[in-house]
Design an enzyme around this catalytic site. Structure first.
Site, PDB file in Angstrom:
ATOM      1  N   TYR A 112       5.852   3.724   0.092  1.00 49.06           N
ATOM      2  CA  TYR A 112       4.412   3.409   0.137  1.00 49.06           C
ATOM      3  C   TYR A 112       3.620   4.431  -0.691  1.00 49.06           C
ATOM      4  O   TYR A 112       2.690   4.080  -1.422  1.00 49.06           O
ATOM      5  CB  TYR A 112       4.000   3.427   1.612  1.00 49.06           C
ATOM      6  N   LYS A 170       1.313   3.463  -3.819  1.00 47.00           N
ATOM      7  CA  LYS A 170      -0.129   3.712  -3.766  1.00 47.00           C
ATOM      8  C   LYS A 170      -0.578   4.711  -4.833  1.00 47.00           C
ATOM      9  O   LYS A 170      -1.721   4.653  -5.297  1.00 47.00           O
ATOM     10  CB  LYS A 170      -0.521   4.191  -2.361  1.00 47.00           C
TER      11      LYS A 170
HETATM   12  P1  NAD Z   1      -3.017  -5.652   7.474  1.00 44.34           P
HETATM   13  O1  NAD Z   1      -1.561  -5.655   7.737  1.00 44.34           O
HETATM   14  O2  NAD Z   1      -3.951  -5.892   8.611  1.00 44.34           O
HETATM   15  O3  NAD Z   1      -3.379  -6.683   6.312  1.00 44.34           O
HETATM   16  C1  NAD Z   1      -2.590  -6.854   5.185  1.00 44.34           C
HETATM   17  C2  NAD Z   1      -2.577  -8.327   4.861  1.00 44.34           C
HETATM   18  O4  NAD Z   1      -1.811  -8.509   3.656  1.00 44.34           O
HETATM   19  C3  NAD Z   1      -1.903  -9.173   5.936  1.00 44.34           C
HETATM   20  O5  NAD Z   1      -2.788 -10.191   6.374  1.00 44.34           O
HETATM   21  C4  NAD Z   1      -0.658  -9.744   5.248  1.00 44.34           C
HETATM   22  O6  NAD Z   1      -0.321 -11.050   5.665  1.00 44.34           O
HETATM   23  C5  NAD Z   1      -1.074  -9.714   3.793  1.00 44.34           C
HETATM   24  N1  NAD Z   1       0.081  -9.680   2.883  1.00 44.34           N
HETATM   25  C6  NAD Z   1       1.193  -8.919   2.991  1.00 44.34           C
HETATM   26  N2  NAD Z   1       2.029  -9.175   1.981  1.00 44.34           N
HETATM   27  C7  NAD Z   1       1.452 -10.137   1.211  1.00 44.34           C
HETATM   28  C8  NAD Z   1       1.827 -10.784   0.008  1.00 44.34           C
HETATM   29  N3  NAD Z   1       3.000 -10.523  -0.592  1.00 44.34           N
HETATM   30  N4  NAD Z   1       0.967 -11.682  -0.530  1.00 44.34           N
HETATM   31  C9  NAD Z   1      -0.229 -11.961   0.070  1.00 44.34           C
HETATM   32  N5  NAD Z   1      -0.623 -11.366   1.220  1.00 44.34           N
HETATM   33  C10 NAD Z   1       0.207 -10.468   1.783  1.00 44.34           C
HETATM   34  O7  NAD Z   1      -3.318  -4.224   6.799  1.00 44.34           O
HETATM   35  P2  NAD Z   1      -4.686  -3.471   6.452  1.00 44.34           P
HETATM   36  O8  NAD Z   1      -4.683  -2.207   7.215  1.00 44.34           O
HETATM   37  O9  NAD Z   1      -5.839  -4.376   6.519  1.00 44.34           O
HETATM   38  O10 NAD Z   1      -4.370  -3.069   4.931  1.00 44.34           O
HETATM   39  C11 NAD Z   1      -5.036  -3.592   3.811  1.00 44.34           C
HETATM   40  C12 NAD Z   1      -4.729  -2.703   2.610  1.00 44.34           C
HETATM   41  O11 NAD Z   1      -5.250  -1.382   2.833  1.00 44.34           O
HETATM   42  C13 NAD Z   1      -3.235  -2.519   2.337  1.00 44.34           C
HETATM   43  O12 NAD Z   1      -3.018  -2.470   0.946  1.00 44.34           O
HETATM   44  C14 NAD Z   1      -2.941  -1.179   2.942  1.00 44.34           C
HETATM   45  O13 NAD Z   1      -1.819  -0.559   2.359  1.00 44.34           O
HETATM   46  C15 NAD Z   1      -4.227  -0.443   2.637  1.00 44.34           C
HETATM   47  N6  NAD Z   1      -4.460   0.722   3.485  1.00 44.34           N
HETATM   48  C16 NAD Z   1      -4.767   0.573   4.785  1.00 44.34           C
HETATM   49  C17 NAD Z   1      -4.998   1.702   5.539  1.00 44.34           C
HETATM   50  C18 NAD Z   1      -5.385   1.626   6.980  1.00 44.34           C
HETATM   51  O14 NAD Z   1      -5.703   2.677   7.553  1.00 44.34           O
HETATM   52  N7  NAD Z   1      -5.391   0.452   7.593  1.00 44.34           N
HETATM   53  C19 NAD Z   1      -4.896   2.973   4.960  1.00 44.34           C
HETATM   54  C20 NAD Z   1      -4.592   3.085   3.618  1.00 44.34           C
HETATM   55  C21 NAD Z   1      -4.399   1.942   2.879  1.00 44.34           C
END
Ligand code: NAD
Length: 304
Positions: A165, A169
């Site tokens: 990851y 990222k």
């Molecule tokens: P989440 O798991 O709630 O949402 C991610 C969504 O992406 C899900 O609905 C999933 O079905 C969809 N997804 C996964 N693989 C896919 C694909 N191949 N094609 C289309 N859709 C796909 O996670 P989140 O926390 O809302 O994360 C959103 C973004 O933010 C991600 O890129 C994550 O890495 C990043 N992020 C989140 C956090 C956090 O604290 N939540 C921190 C840093 C980065």
């Protein structure tokens, strides 16, 4: 003046849940026509269903907004091209792309397999490449585009058990720089976000009292600004719990070594100066860095 998206089309990947859902709802509430993309997979990328995206589209429509659902896997070039073609057929433009879809396959490095590494890079980094590629010509032709890539504090600063990851990222930052440089003459502005929010991705990882302050909606205002008409470009925004900040990539003033000092021992002796952050610089591209080094070498030889 308020920030609006009337007449604009935004694609948000992974918008069936978590952060992406919040972005999609907020964009639609400010007038954008939204393509709600989501493959509907589990946190580790397993499974798949169109329900999540359709639910968010129903929410947007119930609130009087305009949206279509799309179930493309962001790493599948053909499916993503079809998504963009549908968006253009329906809405005629694609103004903003938010690459947000993501999965996790956390394991300590000793236990991480190549399959775990590839699966995570595929969705995050290859997925971002595929989606950016699919909208690039449209944005160039329009002379307008806003792209937001989702990085993470893990990519910027690291975390235990997330080598795959972290690499994916951090890759977003390189992609942001390159697309910013190539897109700027077409008014394509490219930024990166390092969010931290309470979603299923962080469930169980942070204490409940911290998560209570970290709703996705506390990040959304920064995201909307970064894909708006007045957005900056090449900005790495950290965001969480209502806090917004800029992450910077800087290089120290450093030092030039030659002659007897151009040795490992010379580097060791100069290490304090090499590492000293006072007066650190930001470069606009790689040539600025090279030019600076060459200028220092030429000056040392009396050729400046
Ligand atoms: P989440 O798991 O709630 O949402 C991610 C969504 O992406 C899900 O609905 C999933 O079905 C969809 N997804 C996964 N693989 C896919 C694909 N191949 N094609 C289309 N859709 C796909 O996670 P989140 O926390 O809302 O994360 C959103 C973004 O933010 C991600 O890129 C994550 O890495 C990043 N992020 C989140 C956090 C956090 O604290 N939540 C921190 C840093 C980065």
């Amino acid at each position: 003046m308020s920030i609006r998206f009337d007449g604009r089309t935004a694609i948000v990947t992974g918008a069936g849940a978590g952060l992406g859902r919040a972005y999609a709802l907020a964009l639609a509430a400010r007038g954008a026509r939204v393509v709600v993309n989501d493959l509907g997979v589990g946190r580790d990328g397993a499974g798949g269903s169109s329900e999540a995206a359709e639910r968010v589209v129903a929410e947007i429509r119930a609130a009087g907004g305009e949206a279509i659902a799309d179930g493309a896997d962001v790493s599948d070039e053909t499916a993503v091209e079809a998504m963009v073609a549908r968006a253009l057929a329906r809405f005629e433009r694609v103004d903003a792309l938010i690459c947000n879809a993501g999965i996790l396959r956390d394991k300590s490095f000793g236990k991480m397999t190549l399959a775990d590494f590839r699966a995570v890079l595929d969705v995050h980094l290859t997925g971002a490449f595929v989606c950016c590629k699919a909208v690039w010509e449209t944005m160039r032709a329009q002379g307008y585009g806003r792209i937001l890539l989702t990085s993470s504090g893990v990519g910027l600063y690291g975390n235990f058990g997330q080598a795959n990851y972290a690499a994916a990222k951090a890759g977003m930052i390189g992609l942001m720089h390159a697309l910013h440089i190539e897109g700027k003459k077409h008014d394509i502005r490219v930024n990166a976000l390092a969010p931290t929010a309470a979603t299923r991705m962080t469930e169980g990882l942070l204490p409940p009292d911290a998560l209570a302050l970290m709703a996705p909606e506390t990040i959304t205002p920064g995201v909307l600004y970064l894909v708006s008409e007045r957005a900056p470009s090449r900005f790495i925004m950290g965001a969480g719990a209502g806090a917004f900040a800029r992450a910077l990539i800087l290089e120290t003033q450093g030092t030039h070594l030659s002659g007897a000092a151009l040795t490992p021992e010379g580097v060791e002796a100069a290490f304090g100066r090499i590492a000293d952050p006072a007066g650190a610089l930001a470069f606009n591209d790689t040539y600025e860095q090279t030019e600076r080094y060459v200028r220092a070498a030429a000056a040392a030889r009396g050729e400046s």
